[in-house]
Enzyme design. Sequence first.
Site, PDB file in Angstrom:
ATOM      1  N   ASP A  31       0.823  -1.215   0.000  1.00  0.00           N
ATOM      2  CA  ASP A  31       0.000   0.000   0.000  1.00  0.00           C
ATOM      3  C   ASP A  31       0.858   1.267   0.000  1.00  0.00           C
ATOM      4  O   ASP A  31       0.355   2.367   0.134  1.00  0.00           O
ATOM      5  CB  ASP A  31      -0.989   0.009   1.177  1.00  0.00           C
ATOM      6  N   ASP A  32       2.175   1.097  -0.173  1.00  0.00           N
ATOM      7  CA  ASP A  32       3.086   2.244  -0.144  1.00  0.00           C
ATOM      8  C   ASP A  32       3.597   2.638  -1.533  1.00  0.00           C
ATOM      9  O   ASP A  32       4.402   3.551  -1.649  1.00  0.00           O
ATOM     10  CB  ASP A  32       4.290   1.938   0.760  1.00  0.00           C
ATOM     11  N   SER A  63      -1.480   4.248   1.981  1.00  0.00           N
ATOM     12  CA  SER A  63      -1.526   3.750   3.354  1.00  0.00           C
ATOM     13  C   SER A  63      -2.840   4.113   4.028  1.00  0.00           C
ATOM     14  O   SER A  63      -3.386   5.207   3.837  1.00  0.00           O
ATOM     15  CB  SER A  63      -0.359   4.340   4.159  1.00  0.00           C
ATOM     16  N   SER A 168       4.540  -6.449   7.458  1.00  0.00           N
ATOM     17  CA  SER A 168       4.692  -5.061   7.900  1.00  0.00           C
ATOM     18  C   SER A 168       5.943  -4.942   8.765  1.00  0.00           C
ATOM     19  O   SER A 168       6.146  -5.728   9.698  1.00  0.00           O
ATOM     20  CB  SER A 168       3.466  -4.608   8.700  1.00  0.00           C
TER      21      SER A 168
END
Length: 334
Positions: A31-32, A63, A168
Amino acid sequence: MHKDWSYNCTFLSGLSFVPSASALNIVLTNDDSWETTNIKTLKAELIKAGHSVVMSAPCGPQSGKGGSMIFMKATPVDERVGADGSIEYCVGETDGDLAFDDYVEGTPVMAALYGIDVAAKKVWGQAPDLVISGPNEGNNLGFMNNNSGTLGATMASLSRGIPAIAVSDGKHASEEGQAKLVGAAIVDIVKSLEENRPAGQPLLPAYTGLNVNTPADMTAHLGYKFTDVGWNAGGTSLGFTDDLGADPVMKAYIVENMMTSYGMDQATAEATFSANFDGKAGMAFGQGDAGDSNENSEGVAVQEGYITISTIDGNVQASRAKVAITEQRLIGLK
């Protein structure tokens, strides 16, 4: 329960990995954006381990988007040739001059589904064996998993019956040394899943995935620990403030990112932060454990220095005990 797998820590010694006996077709998203050191490094590590990898990620930072999707609008998809010679895909608009109504973001869910439905079929002619979402710049823990784009992409993949792993990292900005250690750990996890699965079976049971979180300093981690998702988000809580500049967690995150991504010295980064956020309202981070201090919760264990592995299934269904309680309290409804 903590299980000390000594062979899973060999990446710290600098030993190279032996390619897996059975190469997997893996869709890699995050998501980055497709520009991060984290995703590029993990792709390289997976390929080095013998896997075939298709990168399909958002074109820009997404994000906190959770399960967000955009319907009934044409969505741009860009392509490029990656360092390994393969085609990489990014989903979403990149023209910042477009009017808001014409701008279509490529969310993590959309990027993951493009990878599964379009890119995977172009490259392999079939769905992937595994989807990996991450590594995110910052941990996704406890209740905050509900807001995570990293987890949103993972859940969308699970809904298609494809095993998926959310990854993560505790470091809030991509850094090559840390990224390589995180990548090596994920290669190790995938290798263990592959070696221990029954013949003819998928890596994980249907609709089952993993939420993996790595500590901020991978050179000194304490090993792998099987955890519960729990509620604790690593001691972080959410709120709304009328002065973002007074939020120390947000300041530390943004200042570190500006220093790492833009080469600013600390004084310049702090001054830039203050100029943009002092006296401005917005979402802020606080401190709190959400009433969960259980040592088996991922938010507790990763702060202690463990690489945490929580099993997830993408189902918001409450336990049968909670169902029974609510049904009892609503018994008068007709």
